[in-house]
Design a protein around this motif. Sequence first.
Motif, PDB file in Angstrom:
ATOM      1  N   GLY A   1     -65.625  77.998  38.689  1.00  0.00           N
ATOM      2  CA  GLY A   1     -65.881  77.316  39.963  1.00  0.00           C
ATOM      3  C   GLY A   1     -64.906  76.197  40.290  1.00  0.00           C
ATOM      4  N   LEU A   2     -63.877  76.026  39.452  1.00  0.00           N
ATOM      5  CA  LEU A   2     -62.970  74.883  39.612  1.00  0.00           C
ATOM      6  C   LEU A   2     -62.404  74.724  41.029  1.00  0.00           C
ATOM      7  CD1 LEU A   2     -61.091  72.599  38.441  1.00  0.00           C
ATOM      8  CD2 LEU A   2     -59.440  74.400  37.965  1.00  0.00           C
ATOM      9  N   VAL A   3     -61.724  75.756  41.522  1.00  0.00           N
ATOM     10  CA  VAL A   3     -61.050  75.595  42.818  1.00  0.00           C
ATOM     11  C   VAL A   3     -62.052  75.460  43.971  1.00  0.00           C
ATOM     12  CG1 VAL A   3     -59.350  76.550  44.422  1.00  0.00           C
ATOM     13  CG2 VAL A   3     -58.954  76.699  41.957  1.00  0.00           C
ATOM     14  N   PRO A   4     -63.096  76.277  44.028  1.00  0.00           N
ATOM     15  CA  PRO A   4     -64.086  76.046  45.088  1.00  0.00           C
ATOM     16  C   PRO A   4     -64.643  74.616  45.064  1.00  0.00           C
ATOM     17  CG  PRO A   4     -64.458  78.183  44.092  1.00  0.00           C
ATOM     18  CD  PRO A   4     -63.380  77.508  43.277  1.00  0.00           C
ATOM     19  N   ARG A   5     -64.805  74.047  43.854  1.00  0.00           N
ATOM     20  CA  ARG A   5     -65.299  72.679  43.780  1.00  0.00           C
ATOM     21  C   ARG A   5     -64.276  71.699  44.344  1.00  0.00           C
ATOM     22  NH1 ARG A   5     -67.525  73.623  39.135  1.00  0.00           N
ATOM     23  NH2 ARG A   5     -65.784  72.728  37.996  1.00  0.00           N
ATOM     24  N   LEU A   6     -62.995  71.925  43.983  1.00  0.00           N
ATOM     25  CA  LEU A   6     -61.935  71.066  44.528  1.00  0.00           C
ATOM     26  C   LEU A   6     -61.881  71.181  46.042  1.00  0.00           C
ATOM     27  CD1 LEU A   6     -59.055  71.753  41.960  1.00  0.00           C
ATOM     28  CD2 LEU A   6     -60.381  69.643  42.217  1.00  0.00           C
ATOM     29  N   LEU A   7     -62.214  72.385  46.547  1.00  0.00           N
ATOM     30  CA  LEU A   7     -62.192  72.594  47.995  1.00  0.00           C
ATOM     31  C   LEU A   7     -63.484  72.118  48.654  1.00  0.00           C
ATOM     32  CD1 LEU A   7     -60.563  76.158  48.071  1.00  0.00           C
ATOM     33  CD2 LEU A   7     -59.479  74.003  48.735  1.00  0.00           C
ATOM     34  N   LYS A   8     -64.361  71.532  47.832  1.00  0.00           N
ATOM     35  CA  LYS A   8     -65.628  70.942  48.314  1.00  0.00           C
ATOM     36  C   LYS A   8     -66.545  71.958  49.000  1.00  0.00           C
ATOM     37  CE  LYS A   8     -64.190  66.150  48.450  1.00  0.00           C
ATOM     38  NZ  LYS A   8     -62.986  66.352  47.669  1.00  0.00           N
ATOM     39  N   TRP A   9     -66.632  73.136  48.406  1.00  0.00           N
ATOM     40  CA  TRP A   9     -67.607  74.111  48.901  1.00  0.00           C
ATOM     41  C   TRP A   9     -69.005  73.573  48.589  1.00  0.00           C
ATOM     42  CZ3 TRP A   9     -66.455  79.930  47.470  1.00  0.00           C
ATOM     43  CH2 TRP A   9     -65.171  80.274  47.924  1.00  0.00           C
ATOM     44  N   PRO A  10     -70.010  73.966  49.385  1.00  0.00           N
ATOM     45  CA  PRO A  10     -71.389  73.589  49.039  1.00  0.00           C
ATOM     46  C   PRO A  10     -71.780  74.212  47.683  1.00  0.00           C
ATOM     47  CG  PRO A  10     -71.273  74.511  51.261  1.00  0.00           C
ATOM     48  CD  PRO A  10     -69.925  74.713  50.639  1.00  0.00           C
ATOM     49  N   ALA A  11     -72.612  73.488  46.927  1.00  0.00           N
ATOM     50  CA  ALA A  11     -72.960  73.919  45.566  1.00  0.00           C
ATOM     51  C   ALA A  11     -73.532  75.336  45.519  1.00  0.00           C
ATOM     52  CB  ALA A  11     -73.952  72.929  44.958  1.00  0.00           C
ATOM     53  N   ASP A  12     -74.364  75.678  46.501  1.00  0.00           N
ATOM     54  CA  ASP A  12     -74.962  77.018  46.489  1.00  0.00           C
ATOM     55  C   ASP A  12     -73.905  78.100  46.652  1.00  0.00           C
ATOM     56  OD1 ASP A  12     -77.379  75.919  46.174  1.00  0.00           O
ATOM     57  OD2 ASP A  12     -78.123  76.317  48.220  1.00  0.00           O
ATOM     58  N   ASP A  13     -72.925  77.837  47.501  1.00  0.00           N
ATOM     59  CA  ASP A  13     -71.848  78.810  47.722  1.00  0.00           C
ATOM     60  C   ASP A  13     -71.022  78.994  46.450  1.00  0.00           C
ATOM     61  OD1 ASP A  13     -72.798  78.777  50.241  1.00  0.00           O
ATOM     62  OD2 ASP A  13     -70.967  78.034  51.217  1.00  0.00           O
ATOM     63  N   ILE A  14     -70.784  77.887  45.738  1.00  0.00           N
ATOM     64  CA  ILE A  14     -70.007  77.966  44.494  1.00  0.00           C
ATOM     65  C   ILE A  14     -70.767  78.822  43.483  1.00  0.00           C
ATOM     66  CG2 ILE A  14     -69.034  76.666  42.551  1.00  0.00           C
ATOM     67  CD1 ILE A  14     -68.666  74.293  44.458  1.00  0.00           C
ATOM     68  N   GLN A  15     -72.062  78.530  43.361  1.00  0.00           N
ATOM     69  CA  GLN A  15     -72.904  79.277  42.436  1.00  0.00           C
ATOM     70  C   GLN A  15     -72.867  80.779  42.746  1.00  0.00           C
ATOM     71  OE1 GLN A  15     -74.609  78.165  39.894  1.00  0.00           O
ATOM     72  NE2 GLN A  15     -75.867  79.973  39.421  1.00  0.00           N
ATOM     73  N   THR A  16     -73.018  81.118  44.022  1.00  0.00           N
ATOM     74  CA  THR A  16     -73.009  82.520  44.434  1.00  0.00           C
ATOM     75  C   THR A  16     -71.668  83.172  44.113  1.00  0.00           C
ATOM     76  OG1 THR A  16     -74.388  81.847  46.279  1.00  0.00           O
ATOM     77  CG2 THR A  16     -73.443  84.052  46.425  1.00  0.00           C
ATOM     78  N   ARG A  17     -70.604  82.439  44.397  1.00  0.00           N
ATOM     79  CA  ARG A  17     -69.258  82.975  44.162  1.00  0.00           C
ATOM     80  C   ARG A  17     -69.006  83.196  42.669  1.00  0.00           C
ATOM     81  NH1 ARG A  17     -65.582  86.348  45.620  1.00  0.00           N
ATOM     82  NH2 ARG A  17     -63.436  85.677  45.300  1.00  0.00           N
TER      83      ARG A  17
END
Length: 321
Positions: A97-113
């Motif tokens: 989840g590193l890059v999605p987190r850096l891109l500030k995706w919502p937590a639920d979206d990161i989890q799903t991804r």
Amino acid sequence: MIELSQVSKRFGDETAVDAINLKVAKGKFCALVGTSGCGKSTTLRMINRLIERSSGDIILDGQALEAYDPVKLRRRIGYVIQSTGLFPHWTVARNIGLVPRLLKWPADDIQTRVEELMALLGLPIEEFAHKYPHQLSGGQAQRVGVARALAADPDILLMDEPFGALDPITRIKLQDELASLQGRLHKTVVFVTHDMDEALKLADHLVVMRDGLIVQQGTPLALLQHPKDPFVESLLGGLERGLKQAALTRVKDHMSSLGPTLPSQYRISADFSLRQALSMMLRDHTDRLAVVDQHDVPIGELSLRKIVKEAQLEKGSMREA
Ligand SMILES: Nc1ncnc2c1ncn2[C@@H]1O[C@H](COP(=O)(O)OP(=O)(O)OP(=O)(O)O)[C@@H](O)[C@H]1O
Ligand SMILES: [Mg+2]
């Protein structure tokens, strides 16, 4: 998608990459091969600006590289290296989840991804999500590395000997997975490898480098058929070139209709490569094989004499052309 014009990189007096020109179309898989120190990794790292080039132009998706913010650029480009570069104190899920987190995706979206990618790369969530990198095998860690590179759905994937440290069986498995992934995701990929079979199997476009120069580039088949010089020829396998070429074609493209005297005890699947068929003929001391479909039903036959004859005809027509 990626275009390098007259790109060079000098380290002090040494020219690591020397005025190379390279175009990779959207959705294509480009493999860079060549002896150690010829500039493959440097080329890759100039594309995501981990290294700044000394001269020349790089255009990505229609825009000069400089038009992109370097940090944002690297988040848009997936990068996989041999040592995986996973953070040792982070779980598998957190690493992916590193890059999605850096891109500030919502937590639920990161989890799903993260869950989606783990499924895609064959890493069961219950088993792997909470493991740490040191608890993984080399092949599993490589899969996490690939998942992480794909996380923010980049258009471009740069892979530097990603399977270099793996045993041959795991390596072939990951190659097959990458090929099938690429069939579905159509990323633009630049892939560095020392394994010629790997390059020939995966690449649409093969680039041979030597001492910072591109010596020859083209489709794998074109290079196998017409290596420009003895260096390219030996890199592509020398005397084994015929077999490497056979590895690029399927049995079904060479089979003829079922004859009355079918050699039914020797069977090969229509989707196997011609190379595998030739190997089977040698192993089983036969010059004919029954070709079967996925239900093991005979649909044709393969004859060594016919394969050789076709190769002679092909050579003849090439000479005339
Ligand atoms: N940071 C650096 N400083 C100085 N020289 C460098 C640096 N990085 C690479 N080089 C030199 O540039 C040349 C190309 O290196 P590069 O890492 O691109 O080769 P490569 O084709 O990836 O080799 P390998 O197959 O061994 O990974 C080498 O001669 C290397 O010594
Ligand atoms: Mg390298």
